[in-house]
Design an enzyme around this catalytic site. Sequence first.
Site, PDB file in Angstrom:
ATOM      1  N   ALA A  32       0.567  -1.640  -0.209  1.00 30.59           N
ATOM      2  CA  ALA A  32       0.222   0.372  -0.028  1.00 30.59           C
ATOM      3  C   ALA A  32       0.932   1.235   0.150  1.00 30.59           C
ATOM      4  O   ALA A  32       0.429   2.424   0.479  1.00 30.59           O
ATOM      5  CB  ALA A  32      -1.046  -0.242   0.832  1.00 30.59           C
ATOM      6  N   ASN A  35       3.947   7.674  -0.724  1.00 35.61           N
ATOM      7  CA  ASN A  35       5.036   8.615  -0.821  1.00 35.61           C
ATOM      8  C   ASN A  35       6.259   8.530   0.087  1.00 35.61           C
ATOM      9  O   ASN A  35       6.564   9.132  -0.223  1.00 35.61           O
ATOM     10  CB  ASN A  35       4.156  10.392  -0.592  1.00 35.61           C
ATOM     11  CG  ASN A  35       4.404  10.707  -2.291  1.00 35.61           C
ATOM     12  OD1 ASN A  35       5.787  10.498  -2.802  1.00 35.61           O
ATOM     13  ND2 ASN A  35       3.271  12.146  -2.273  1.00 35.61           N
ATOM     14  N   HIS A  37       7.383   5.734   1.304  1.00 42.65           N
ATOM     15  CA  HIS A  37       7.996   4.406   0.941  1.00 42.65           C
ATOM     16  C   HIS A  37       8.629   5.531  -0.848  1.00 42.65           C
ATOM     17  O   HIS A  37       9.951   4.501  -0.315  1.00 42.65           O
ATOM     18  CB  HIS A  37       6.879   4.101   0.564  1.00 42.65           C
ATOM     19  CG  HIS A  37       6.249   2.838   1.867  1.00 42.65           C
ATOM     20  ND1 HIS A  37       4.757   3.287   1.695  1.00 42.65           N
ATOM     21  CD2 HIS A  37       6.156   2.378   2.908  1.00 42.65           C
ATOM     22  CE1 HIS A  37       4.016   2.873   2.370  1.00 42.65           C
ATOM     23  NE2 HIS A  37       5.116   1.525   2.992  1.00 42.65           N
ATOM     24  N   LYS A 151       8.455   7.593  11.322  1.00 46.92           N
ATOM     25  CA  LYS A 151       7.247   7.699  11.609  1.00 46.92           C
ATOM     26  C   LYS A 151       6.902   7.044  12.705  1.00 46.92           C
ATOM     27  O   LYS A 151       6.417   6.755  13.508  1.00 46.92           O
ATOM     28  CB  LYS A 151       5.996   7.214  10.292  1.00 46.92           C
ATOM     29  CG  LYS A 151       5.062   7.722  10.759  1.00 46.92           C
ATOM     30  CD  LYS A 151       3.644   8.189   9.653  1.00 46.92           C
ATOM     31  CE  LYS A 151       3.582   6.624   9.973  1.00 46.92           C
ATOM     32  NZ  LYS A 151       2.468   5.590  10.672  1.00 46.92           N
ATOM     33  N   GLN A 155       9.270   1.203  16.110  1.00 45.82           N
ATOM     34  CA  GLN A 155       9.808   0.712  15.737  1.00 45.82           C
ATOM     35  C   GLN A 155      11.575   0.569  15.588  1.00 45.82           C
ATOM     36  O   GLN A 155      11.959  -0.127  15.495  1.00 45.82           O
ATOM     37  CB  GLN A 155       8.847   0.251  14.592  1.00 45.82           C
ATOM     38  CG  GLN A 155       9.457  -0.739  13.508  1.00 45.82           C
ATOM     39  CD  GLN A 155       8.662  -1.363  11.689  1.00 45.82           C
ATOM     40  OE1 GLN A 155       7.636  -1.908  12.489  1.00 45.82           O
ATOM     41  NE2 GLN A 155       8.647  -0.570  11.481  1.00 45.82           N
ATOM     42  N   SER A 187       0.559   7.683   5.500  1.00 45.82           N
ATOM     43  CA  SER A 187       0.518   6.287   6.099  1.00 45.82           C
ATOM     44  C   SER A 187      -0.285   4.799   5.044  1.00 45.82           C
ATOM     45  O   SER A 187      -0.913   5.788   4.897  1.00 45.82           O
ATOM     46  CB  SER A 187      -0.222   6.576   7.499  1.00 45.82           C
ATOM     47  OG  SER A 187      -0.672   5.159   7.864  1.00 45.82           O
ATOM     48  N   SER A 188      -0.033   4.070   5.316  1.00 47.74           N
ATOM     49  CA  SER A 188      -0.941   3.034   4.264  1.00 47.74           C
ATOM     50  C   SER A 188      -2.099   3.052   4.896  1.00 47.74           C
ATOM     51  O   SER A 188      -3.386   2.963   4.319  1.00 47.74           O
ATOM     52  CB  SER A 188      -0.837   1.637   4.292  1.00 47.74           C
ATOM     53  OG  SER A 188       0.512   1.989   4.087  1.00 47.74           O
TER      54      SER A 188
HETATM   55  O1  PAF Z   1       6.984  -0.863   8.943  1.00 49.32           O
HETATM   56  C1  PAF Z   1       6.365  -1.562   8.483  1.00 49.32           C
HETATM   57  O2  PAF Z   1       5.873  -1.655   7.045  1.00 49.32           O
HETATM   58  C2  PAF Z   1       6.449  -2.798   8.834  1.00 49.32           C
HETATM   59  O3  PAF Z   1       6.899  -3.012  10.433  1.00 49.32           O
HETATM   60  C3  PAF Z   1       7.995  -3.859   8.298  1.00 49.32           C
HETATM   61  C4  PAF Z   1       9.184  -2.514   8.770  1.00 49.32           C
HETATM   62  C5  PAF Z   1       7.805  -3.580   6.845  1.00 49.32           C
HETATM   63  C6  PAF Z   1       7.389  -4.908   8.915  1.00 49.32           C
HETATM   64  O4  PAF Z   1       6.667  -5.741   8.704  1.00 49.32           O
END
Ligand code: PAF
Length: 285
Positions: A32, A35, A37, A151, A155, A187-188
Amino acid sequence: MKTFYKTSELVKHIKELKAQGKTIGFTPTMGALHNGHFTLVKRTGEENDISVCSVFVNPTQFNAASDLDKYPRTLESDAAGLESIGCDILYAPTEEEIYPNGSDYEVEVDLNDLDKEMEGAHRPGHFEGVVQVVKRLIEVTSCDKLYMGQKDFQQFTIIRQMIKDLNIDTELVVCPIVRDEDGLAQSSRNVRLLPKHRKKASIIHRVLEQAQQWINEGRSPIEITYKAMEYLEIPGFKPEYFDIVDGKTLKKITSSEKVDLIVACTAVWAGDVRLIDNMVLKGTL
Ligand code: PAF
């Protein structure tokens, strides 16, 4: 762009590239693509000989089956977008290709309790799943550099700790948040916002900016959290948390004086869409 569905074929291809002395930059995604990404993937291409992007909706990081079901899957347009920005390799595996021996295992890693706060407290098991899949993706791609977005602040902090704890020979590169014109972090999940919620969603960025001003004025993090939660409580919106944390330990702070890196992190429900965002209030990443 070459597309790989089979892990063994990608591993073989990357081995050949590495034998030619090529450097590999890698951006993991769940598809999904937007921009935000594409900015990561473009940078991956600029800073490495070969850019690899994965699209895999990782089931082990979803703590609600309904969230996994609702997650948008748009591989065809993702592939077209990646091709158009010059990505070299797309890796789009099935679950069996990622977890050939099943996904029922945990990666043994000391996360220093970074996974206990914020998202970790609200999404049990989420970071175990993220660590599991990112470790596997790093192994498969043998990447020299791994690109992740700011964002998902918690993580990337956790992945940085994993890389350090497991002594993985990959450099983590963190890229700034890409925002829409009104400030909403891309965000997706944004495509699922109802128009009435989308219109008001810039409140999240405005409150983060307000928090920054308050920190600069010397106001206490506890008071700022309280006020921010109040500001975010508008019709249709429900803030889950607004934490002001030490950006290294992710622990909530009560005073800003002795902390070098201060970050405000928040999760807010806009209708039935959960949005997260953050802002560095003091220091640099
Ligand atoms: O941020 C994400 O989209 C996910 O958590 C990732 C890092 C691709 C792991 O599945």
